[in-house]
Design a protein around this motif. Structure first.
Motif, mmCIF file in Angstrom:
data_model
loop_
_atom_site.group_PDB
_atom_site.id
_atom_site.type_symbol
_atom_site.label_atom_id
_atom_site.label_comp_id
_atom_site.label_asym_id
_atom_site.label_seq_id
_atom_site.Cartn_x
_atom_site.Cartn_y
_atom_site.Cartn_z
ATOM 1 N N SER A 159 0.834 -1.127 0.112
ATOM 2 C CA SER A 159 -0.034 0.074 -0.027
ATOM 3 C C SER A 159 0.859 1.342 -0.001
ATOM 4 C CB SER A 159 -1.051 -0.097 1.037
ATOM 5 O OG SER A 159 -0.217 0.259 2.498
ATOM 6 N N VAL A 160 0.202 2.190 -0.460
ATOM 7 C CA VAL A 160 1.053 3.525 -0.668
ATOM 8 C C VAL A 160 1.418 4.322 0.794
ATOM 9 C CG1 VAL A 160 -0.006 4.144 -2.658
ATOM 10 C CG2 VAL A 160 -0.939 4.972 -0.600
ATOM 11 N N GLY A 161 2.269 5.264 0.734
ATOM 12 C CA GLY A 161 2.372 6.356 1.853
ATOM 13 C C GLY A 161 2.439 5.966 3.325
ATOM 14 N N SER A 162 1.578 6.332 3.968
ATOM 15 C CA SER A 162 1.620 6.446 5.521
ATOM 16 C C SER A 162 1.969 5.281 6.186
ATOM 17 C CB SER A 162 0.550 7.022 6.296
ATOM 18 O OG SER A 162 -0.555 6.096 6.184
ATOM 19 N N SER A 163 2.506 5.249 7.217
ATOM 20 C CA SER A 163 3.014 4.093 8.103
ATOM 21 C C SER A 163 1.896 3.155 8.522
ATOM 22 C CB SER A 163 3.953 4.439 9.174
ATOM 23 O OG SER A 163 3.009 5.033 10.219
ATOM 24 N N SER A 164 0.591 3.906 8.445
ATOM 25 C CA SER A 164 -0.598 2.961 8.995
ATOM 26 C C SER A 164 -1.163 2.536 7.803
ATOM 27 C CB SER A 164 -1.494 4.113 9.693
ATOM 28 O OG SER A 164 -2.755 3.400 10.141
ATOM 29 N N GLY A 165 -1.511 1.150 8.019
ATOM 30 C CA GLY A 165 -2.445 0.742 6.665
ATOM 31 C C GLY A 165 -3.933 0.672 7.005
ATOM 32 N N LEU A 166 -4.142 1.457 7.986
ATOM 33 C CA LEU A 166 -5.484 1.552 8.185
ATOM 34 C C LEU A 166 -6.270 2.209 7.007
ATOM 35 C CD1 LEU A 166 -5.672 3.269 11.877
ATOM 36 C CD2 LEU A 166 -6.090 0.827 11.111
ATOM 37 N N TYR A 167 -5.691 3.280 6.521
ATOM 38 C CA TYR A 167 -6.574 4.050 5.406
ATOM 39 C C TYR A 167 -6.351 3.731 4.245
ATOM 40 C CZ TYR A 167 -7.618 5.969 10.053
ATOM 41 O OH TYR A 167 -7.595 6.252 11.541
ATOM 42 N N ASN A 168 -5.638 2.960 3.803
ATOM 43 C CA ASN A 168 -4.908 2.889 2.433
ATOM 44 C C ASN A 168 -5.464 1.362 1.959
ATOM 45 O OD1 ASN A 168 -2.034 4.173 3.846
ATOM 46 N ND2 ASN A 168 -3.524 5.197 2.383
ATOM 47 N N GLU A 169 -5.818 1.170 0.544
ATOM 48 C CA GLU A 169 -6.179 0.031 0.038
ATOM 49 C C GLU A 169 -4.786 -0.896 -0.147
ATOM 50 O OE1 GLU A 169 -9.505 0.807 -3.540
ATOM 51 O OE2 GLU A 169 -7.389 1.172 -3.940
ATOM 52 N N GLN A 170 -5.035 -2.117 -0.028
ATOM 53 C CA GLN A 170 -3.712 -2.816 -0.192
ATOM 54 C C GLN A 170 -3.943 -3.600 -1.385
ATOM 55 O OE1 GLN A 170 -3.148 -5.562 2.894
ATOM 56 N NE2 GLN A 170 -3.525 -4.073 4.627
ATOM 57 N N PHE A 171 -2.809 -3.823 -2.168
ATOM 58 C CA PHE A 171 -2.956 -4.401 -3.754
ATOM 59 C C PHE A 171 -2.111 -5.731 -3.278
ATOM 60 C CE2 PHE A 171 -4.649 -1.154 -5.868
ATOM 61 C CZ PHE A 171 -4.429 -0.153 -5.390
ATOM 62 N N PHE A 172 -2.919 -6.977 -3.750
ATOM 63 C CA PHE A 172 -2.329 -8.198 -3.347
ATOM 64 C C PHE A 172 -1.560 -8.718 -4.478
ATOM 65 C CE2 PHE A 172 -4.028 -9.802 0.892
ATOM 66 C CZ PHE A 172 -4.624 -8.829 1.230
ATOM 67 N N GLY A 173 -0.393 -9.398 -4.337
ATOM 68 C CA GLY A 173 0.317 -9.909 -5.328
ATOM 69 C C GLY A 173 -0.491 -11.476 -5.303
ATOM 70 N N PRO A 174 0.250 -12.374 -6.580
ATOM 71 C CA PRO A 174 -0.330 -13.625 -7.037
ATOM 72 C C PRO A 174 -0.386 -14.569 -5.872
ATOM 73 C CG PRO A 174 1.255 -13.239 -8.139
ATOM 74 C CD PRO A 174 1.327 -11.932 -7.135
ATOM 75 N N GLY A 175 0.553 -14.391 -4.818
ATOM 76 C CA GLY A 175 0.787 -15.571 -3.884
ATOM 77 C C GLY A 175 1.811 -16.444 -4.327
ATOM 78 N N THR A 176 2.390 -17.137 -3.326
ATOM 79 C CA THR A 176 3.327 -18.493 -3.245
ATOM 80 C C THR A 176 2.716 -19.417 -2.666
ATOM 81 O OG1 THR A 176 4.980 -16.968 -3.446
ATOM 82 C CG2 THR A 176 5.441 -19.384 -2.700
ATOM 83 N N ARG A 177 2.608 -20.692 -3.353
ATOM 84 C CA ARG A 177 1.826 -21.917 -2.911
ATOM 85 C C ARG A 177 3.035 -22.565 -2.449
ATOM 86 N NH1 ARG A 177 -2.970 -23.577 -1.211
ATOM 87 N NH2 ARG A 177 -3.906 -22.762 -3.352
ATOM 88 N N LEU A 178 2.834 -23.005 -1.001
ATOM 89 C CA LEU A 178 3.967 -23.548 -0.266
ATOM 90 C C LEU A 178 3.346 -24.954 0.061
ATOM 91 C CD1 LEU A 178 6.978 -23.837 0.872
ATOM 92 C CD2 LEU A 178 5.964 -22.808 3.073
ATOM 93 N N THR A 179 4.118 -25.882 -0.485
ATOM 94 C CA THR A 179 3.798 -27.362 -0.024
ATOM 95 C C THR A 179 4.924 -27.885 0.811
ATOM 96 O OG1 THR A 179 2.424 -27.767 -2.027
ATOM 97 C CG2 THR A 179 3.077 -29.493 -0.609
ATOM 98 N N VAL A 180 4.500 -28.392 1.965
ATOM 99 C CA VAL A 180 5.583 -28.864 2.690
ATOM 100 C C VAL A 180 5.266 -30.379 2.979
ATOM 101 C CG1 VAL A 180 6.676 -29.128 5.022
ATOM 102 C CG2 VAL A 180 5.976 -26.887 4.031
ATOM 103 N N LEU A 181 6.164 -31.381 2.252
ATOM 104 C CA LEU A 181 6.078 -32.866 2.351
ATOM 105 C C LEU A 181 6.854 -33.496 3.539
ATOM 106 C CD1 LEU A 181 6.483 -33.446 -1.289
ATOM 107 C CD2 LEU A 181 4.227 -33.165 -0.187
#
Lengths: 116, 112
Positions: free
Chosen positions: A94-116
């Motif tokens: 997210s942009v700007g301020s240290s607080s995440g309260l008021y800012n939209e978050q933009f998500f990445g596509p993710g990492t799928r972790l499989t532990v065998l």
């Protein structure tokens, strides 16, 4: 495409091992958040970094650690892996301020972790 | 225990109908609430950030209201379309330490 990139997309490893997940935030975003999505749980907040400093901590295990580098990319390190660590790990920024309260978050596509 | 609850868990709606669902949070600890739309095999996408009691936001056919005194937010979808099929998540900040708590989502299925 949110502009947030995560590598690798998939990771398969064995119990006891250590892995590193990488995240590059959107250009200009100073905050990076890490989340875990397990099968039986909702999205769990792990940790937030703002401009290189740890800002907030959620349900992050002691075996996990993260950092944000001067170029603002972030890495999540998972060690002594257990079967229960298998999950989808998202990074968001997210942009700007240290607080995440008021800012939209933009998500990445993710990492799928499989532990065998 | 601070918790964010969403209801219903799952919802089937006929295409063209309007619908709404709820996110409940502890009213005594509120700073902000976010709504996200999460399509299968994709990542969550931000819809709204809500901060003040009585806050209302709108984006096309989707709108949201917030009642911080009673601890709930409603998400409304007008004239549902197939592309609205997704899981809708809400997330609340329940203290100033920016600990974000997500609900488990409402899974919306639009029937043709």
């Amino acid at each position: 495409d949110s502009g947030v990139t995560q590598t690798p997309k998939h990771l398969i490893t064995a119990t006891g091992q250590r892995v590193t997940l990488r995240c590059s935030p959107r250009s200009g975003d100073l905050s990076v958040y890490w989340y875990q999505q397990s099968l039986d749980q909702g999205l769990q907040f792990l940790i937030q970094y703002y401009n290189g400093e740890e800002r907030a901590k959620g349900n992050i295990l002691e075996r996990f650690s993260a950092q944000q580098f001067p170029d603002l990319h972030s890495e999540l390190n998972l060690s002594s892996l257990e079967l229960g660590d298998s999950a989808l790990y998202f990074c968001a920024s997210s942009v700007g301020s240290s607080s995440g309260l008021y800012n939209e978050q933009f998500f990445g596509p993710g990492t799928r972790l499989t532990v065998l | 225990i601070l918790n964010v609850e969403q209801s219903p868990q799952s919802l089937h709606v006929q295409e063209g109908d309007s619908t709404n669902f709820t996110c409940s949070f502890p009213s005594s600890n509120f700073y902000a609430l976010h709504w996200y739309r999460w399509e299968t095999a994709k990542s969550p996408e931000a819809l709204f950030v809500m901060t003040l009691n009585g806050d209302e936001k709108k984006k096309g056919r989707i709108s949201a209201t917030l009642n911080t005194k009673e601890g709930y937010s409603y998400l409304y979808i007008k004239g549902s379309q197939p592309e609205d099929s997704a899981t809708y998540l809400c997330a609340s900040w329940l203290d100033r330490d920016d600990k974000i708590i997500f609900g488990k989502g409402t899974r919306l299925h639009i029937l043709p």
